[in-house]
Write a protein that holds these residues in place. Sequence first.
Motif, mmCIF file in Angstrom:
data_model
loop_
_atom_site.group_PDB
_atom_site.id
_atom_site.type_symbol
_atom_site.label_atom_id
_atom_site.label_comp_id
_atom_site.label_asym_id
_atom_site.label_seq_id
_atom_site.Cartn_x
_atom_site.Cartn_y
_atom_site.Cartn_z
ATOM 1 N N MET A 177 0.834 -1.197 0.000
ATOM 2 C CA MET A 177 0.000 0.000 0.000
ATOM 3 C C MET A 177 0.874 1.255 0.000
ATOM 4 O O MET A 177 0.644 2.202 -0.751
ATOM 5 N N HIS A 178 1.938 1.218 0.831
ATOM 6 C CA HIS A 178 2.841 2.369 0.905
ATOM 7 C C HIS A 178 3.573 2.592 -0.415
ATOM 8 O O HIS A 178 3.720 3.714 -0.874
ATOM 9 N N VAL A 179 4.067 1.516 -1.009
ATOM 10 C CA VAL A 179 4.811 1.652 -2.263
ATOM 11 C C VAL A 179 3.895 2.193 -3.349
ATOM 12 O O VAL A 179 4.242 3.136 -4.076
ATOM 13 N N LEU A 180 2.678 1.612 -3.441
ATOM 14 C CA LEU A 180 1.754 1.991 -4.520
ATOM 15 C C LEU A 180 1.346 3.458 -4.407
ATOM 16 O O LEU A 180 1.270 4.184 -5.399
ATOM 17 N N ARG A 181 1.140 3.930 -3.185
ATOM 18 C CA ARG A 181 0.725 5.335 -3.052
ATOM 19 C C ARG A 181 1.910 6.257 -3.319
ATOM 20 O O ARG A 181 1.754 7.341 -3.865
ATOM 21 N N ALA A 182 3.138 5.822 -2.927
ATOM 22 C CA ALA A 182 4.320 6.655 -3.176
ATOM 23 C C ALA A 182 4.579 6.771 -4.674
ATOM 24 O O ALA A 182 5.008 7.818 -5.155
ATOM 25 N N GLU A 183 4.304 5.676 -5.415
ATOM 26 C CA GLU A 183 4.492 5.727 -6.873
ATOM 27 C C GLU A 183 3.619 6.820 -7.485
ATOM 28 O O GLU A 183 3.917 7.345 -8.551
ATOM 29 N N LYS A 184 2.518 7.145 -6.774
ATOM 30 C CA LYS A 184 1.599 8.180 -7.275
ATOM 31 C C LYS A 184 1.816 9.514 -6.558
ATOM 32 O O LYS A 184 1.089 10.483 -6.805
ATOM 33 N N GLY A 185 2.751 9.576 -5.623
ATOM 34 C CA GLY A 185 2.997 10.829 -4.907
ATOM 35 C C GLY A 185 1.905 11.197 -3.929
ATOM 36 O O GLY A 185 1.777 12.358 -3.543
ATOM 37 N N TYR A 186 1.101 10.200 -3.506
ATOM 38 C CA TYR A 186 0.099 10.465 -2.466
ATOM 39 C C TYR A 186 0.807 10.493 -1.107
ATOM 40 O O TYR A 186 1.554 9.563 -0.789
ATOM 41 N N ILE A 187 0.538 11.533 -0.330
ATOM 42 C CA ILE A 187 1.271 11.656 0.928
ATOM 43 C C ILE A 187 0.620 10.843 2.051
ATOM 44 O O ILE A 187 -0.559 10.494 1.981
ATOM 45 N N ILE A 188 1.430 10.547 3.042
ATOM 46 C CA ILE A 188 0.894 10.000 4.293
ATOM 47 C C ILE A 188 1.189 11.018 5.384
ATOM 48 O O ILE A 188 2.351 11.374 5.625
ATOM 49 N N VAL A 189 0.111 11.518 5.999
ATOM 50 C CA VAL A 189 0.267 12.511 7.057
ATOM 51 C C VAL A 189 0.987 11.837 8.229
ATOM 52 O O VAL A 189 0.589 10.769 8.680
ATOM 53 N N GLY A 190 2.033 12.470 8.687
ATOM 54 C CA GLY A 190 2.814 11.884 9.781
ATOM 55 C C GLY A 190 4.057 11.189 9.274
ATOM 56 O O GLY A 190 4.960 10.904 10.033
ATOM 57 N N GLN A 191 4.094 10.887 7.967
ATOM 58 C CA GLN A 191 5.332 10.340 7.385
ATOM 59 C C GLN A 191 5.959 11.377 6.454
ATOM 60 O O GLN A 191 7.120 11.729 6.601
ATOM 61 N N ASP A 192 5.150 11.876 5.522
ATOM 62 C CA ASP A 192 5.665 12.900 4.617
ATOM 63 C C ASP A 192 5.427 14.296 5.178
ATOM 64 O O ASP A 192 5.955 15.280 4.670
ATOM 65 N N THR A 193 4.612 14.385 6.206
ATOM 66 C CA THR A 193 4.457 15.659 6.917
ATOM 67 C C THR A 193 4.831 15.401 8.371
ATOM 68 O O THR A 193 4.776 14.272 8.838
ATOM 69 N N ASP A 194 5.218 16.476 9.068
ATOM 70 C CA ASP A 194 5.675 16.294 10.444
ATOM 71 C C ASP A 194 5.167 17.386 11.383
ATOM 72 O O ASP A 194 5.787 17.679 12.386
ATOM 73 N N GLY A 195 4.050 18.015 11.059
ATOM 74 C CA GLY A 195 3.538 19.054 11.945
ATOM 75 C C GLY A 195 4.099 20.423 11.639
ATOM 76 O O GLY A 195 3.777 21.392 12.320
ATOM 77 N N THR A 196 4.973 20.511 10.599
ATOM 78 C CA THR A 196 5.475 21.825 10.182
ATOM 79 C C THR A 196 5.253 22.023 8.678
ATOM 80 O O THR A 196 5.917 22.831 8.057
ATOM 81 N N VAL A 197 4.336 21.232 8.132
ATOM 82 C CA VAL A 197 4.140 21.246 6.683
ATOM 83 C C VAL A 197 2.761 21.823 6.364
ATOM 84 O O VAL A 197 1.747 21.379 6.918
ATOM 85 N N THR A 198 2.725 22.815 5.496
ATOM 86 C CA THR A 198 1.460 23.426 5.080
ATOM 87 C C THR A 198 0.943 22.714 3.832
ATOM 88 O O THR A 198 1.688 21.982 3.173
ATOM 89 N N PRO A 199 -0.324 22.942 3.480
ATOM 90 C CA PRO A 199 -0.814 22.350 2.228
ATOM 91 C C PRO A 199 0.048 22.769 1.042
ATOM 92 O O PRO A 199 0.350 21.954 0.173
ATOM 93 N N ASN A 200 0.476 24.015 1.010
ATOM 94 C CA ASN A 200 1.314 24.467 -0.099
ATOM 95 C C ASN A 200 2.636 23.711 -0.114
ATOM 96 O O ASN A 200 3.107 23.288 -1.166
ATOM 97 N N ASP A 201 3.253 23.517 1.048
ATOM 98 C CA ASP A 201 4.518 22.770 1.119
ATOM 99 C C ASP A 201 4.352 21.378 0.524
ATOM 100 O O ASP A 201 5.274 20.832 -0.073
#
Lengths: 98, 997
Positions: free
Chosen positions: B849-873
């Motif tokens: 599931m993780h690989v397939l979503r990464a291939e599409k650039g879908y983010i996982i909140v808490g992995q690709d974001t860390d509480g300092t990431v805005t929607p624009n980022d």
Amino acid sequence: MLLIRCPYCDEERPELEFRNAGEAHIARSTNIAGESDDDFEKFFFIRANPKGVIYERWRHIHGCARFFNAVRDTVTDKFVMTYKAGEPKPAKLPGAAK
Amino acid sequence: MSAAFRIPGAGRLKQAKTASFSFDDKSYTGIEGDTLASALLANGVHLVGRSFKYHRPRGFLSAGAEEPNALVQIVRDDARKTPNVRATVQELYDGLTANSQNRWPSLAFDIGAVNDIASPLFSAGFYYKTFMWPKSAWKNLYEPKIRAAAGLGVSPEKPDPDHYAARYAHCEVLVLGGGAAGIAAALAAAETGVRVILADEQAEFGGSLRFESGARIDGENGYAWAQAAIARLKAMDNVRVLSRTTAFGYYAQNFVGLVERVSDHLKSPGRELARERLWQVRANRVVIATGAIERHMVFANNDRPGVMLASAARTYLNHYGVAVGKNVGVYTANDSAYAAAIDLKKAGVNIAAIVDLRDNPAGPVIDEARALGIEINFGRAVVSAGGKLRVSSMTVQPKNGGGERTIPVDAILMSAGWTPSVHLFSQSRGKVAFNDETRRFVPGTYAQDCVSVGACNGTDGLAASVDEAYAAGAKAAKDAGGQAGKGAKPKVDAGESWSRGMLGAGPGAGPGTTVKAFVDFQNDVTAKDIRQAVHEGMHSIEHVKRFTTNGMATDQGKTSNMHGLAIAAEELGKPIPQVGLTTFRAPYTPVTFGSIVGHARGALFDPTRRTATHGWAASQGAVFEDVGHWKRAWYFPKAGEDMHKAVDRECVTVRKVGGLFDASTLGKIEVVGPDAAKFMELLYTNPWEKLETGRCRYGIMLREDGFIYDDGVVGRLAPDRFHVTTTTGGAPRVMHHMEDYLQTEFPHLNVWLTSITEQWAVIAVQGPKSRDIIAPLVEGIDMSDEAMPHMSVREGKICGVPTRLFRMSFTGERGFEVNVPADYGEAVWEALWAEGQKHGATAYGTESMHVLRAEKGYIIVGQDTDGTVTPNDAGLDWAVGKKKTDFVGIRGLTRSDLVAKGRKQLVGLKTKDPKVVLEEGAQIVADPKQPIPMKMIGHVTSSYWSENCGRSIALALVAGGRDRMGETLYVPMPNGTIEVEVTGMVFVDEKGERLNG
């Protein structure tokens, strides 16, 4: 373990049933998008952190799940009183000598 | 071996019931009711341990919980080897095996004793000054050596096989301590009919009545009165009597922790018996009756085996029938040691001499001692004890100096006075007050609904203590709502009364001397060490304590704190109350981890959540991973496959054919009510009012500061009903966040929030064949692209049960998420699996599931974001409603730092060598040749081998990332620097055509 009176359940329950939710009586502006930097700073970042009486929000998260307000003494850890969300800051505290 | 020091006719033990035991592999015989200490003493054994720092031989100082010296290892089997057990409280059982600690090769000949000779190297604070150089020696030499030398006793090598019980209890009056005062208080309270709990740490109640031979209450011997009173209390329905139970901690609002030792005193406790039981008691009123602890005298070599507290020797004689020696010296600064001398003398033990520091004391005990023919020396001091493995003599000198005289002895009894046990009072946050006249700290200002009575309150004398306790017990019960009692106050006919004494170092151990006059036995702190600490600038008693470690051993300075304080105060030239007392902290005596942990270990340590298909996945050989409390299928290896092979196959199969994935752990919240859309507008960045019924939208939730808090697909089931999904880990906090705003900021909105995470099982069916797999099982839903486009939701039936069928994709393929009531989850999964098999679909786990979503650039909140990431980022600006005037985070998003240039933005990374897979969390730099420390411009957030792409792929947060497309950046790793190229985040099907493929 503290005992906390939930003003909705009207019962003293053990601390484990509750979660602290930060300082009370900090209202979110109805026009928050138009707020100045200073006002937003006060609203979001600045907290009183007093030594002594603090007004704070608690949630009876493992009980009725309601948020309410409490007055607590940060020195003795004693709860002075609790009251329902939306009620004004009590003008006078019960048994307040200080 | 006969018990040479057991005196016929003395003590309360029944001689007939013997128990054999071993100490350091030597066998001895004791009597049932003995402690290990009394049994060893009966056999003439005083040497039982080596001290912590100097490895000095040590014996028994006390007969109770305050014991600093006699720490032994009790061994039942491989898993039950309890270190640091105080021999003075360990009850003897037949077959008990004990070993001494901190010695090698033997207790009598201990190599570590070289520390005693080298002691100038180990003076107070030595560990702050030595081991500083050379730097490399710390790791290779000092630390390993210190670790090997540190600690007492040996930990068991196996997990603790015992079980520990826990009880909550409530009462009107809790009485802590079961001596005369505690019993009197409990009687008074119990007679009013309120619920009373009485706890005492000893096996038998009575406290100091165990040794006070002259005490008489209600016409009986004091100890006999105590036993009769306890029997009366036990017979009352409203009273719980707990022996072998220590009140170790006093917490807020009269919440007291007690630990009951249930089976440590039994020969072979059955498996059904807990080892210990933790009592958590909430009391309306607490009566503290914890007594007082006798202090030792501080003089040279006062730690030699055979040198002990006078009250201890008296306890061994009067309760256990054991003489601690045959020719005993006494060194005292108050009356109580006289009583010990008198009792021993009457039992036939020779008292070599009483040495009394006072000039001209007078009183009945002194007269009685004199009448018995005991030599008494006033105004003199014992300046040194002779002997090594056992005391052999005491050297006596006039207290202001003069000729010495050495008297042969085989034991020295000492008493410097009594220290009220204010530990629990102090833990309750009460403030102690120093009484200048009696020179002791007693309870001053109370912080809770409790009262101290008897010796712990500084009340002298048995009669006064019992009177005070009885009145306090009655008042506590009355204050807690009890009726007036009908009982009669116990009448004390005879009792002892001691006060005064001395604090600090005695003659010969005063300022300027370097003798080893111990203040704290367990941590080997001498009077000289305390003075040295003051000289080196430790002017606060808290600093003196930490620098010297005085009072920091497991006995917490029960005998040493007052002496240490007095020596420091003298050296500082300040009165004692100005120097202050160190803080008393729980636990009063050491508490096992087992009793605190109770049943919360192993499988019961933390709840485990399993989805409806868990059993199916297990039967297919799935490997599981922990995600929060959930067990999730990680991957489904086929025979011969490792994780990588399994994941590669699963990923390829999903894109070629299709796959089934259990997404049940996603958080789900139903937002219902006339104002549901308005509420959604406020909680998410996206616009919701215009979302049509039956359609879905990817929503982003921010905190007020503008940073991404959670995300998920939301389906509108009706104008007033939204089915919201959250991240797996975020479900509880998102619900809390929503409730917070609904209850406190937007209470005018008519909305209900319901967690439905557990109600619906979710089966994701993804891939080109997904519709073909589902359609045969569905009733009442047109699944054509026209009727049910991407991002829509329909309600109908699947396999005859209700479903909320979402068309959505976390893989970039045509995809569906089948929601069914959780009870039907497994059956529907199996039906879908059977359909999937016809097409060659696979089951896939969270890794794919993780690989397939990464291939599409879908983010996982808490992995690709860390509480300092805005929607624009995160490249998700499109999901923020530009026309909206309010949502949580709208103001935060316009903060100057959040709109500044150069923010870290999510981008894709391709390693120059496609075979190299980056490490998640690896740092990124622009120039690998810059000097260390390098400027880090970002880090890798997600990184996988993508079999579908035939190469590695990665997502990263990089400063100004979207302006660096095509740039080469560098990831320095321990084995060399990896070159990467900055790319877009989509690695598969950039145009998104496969969603309808």
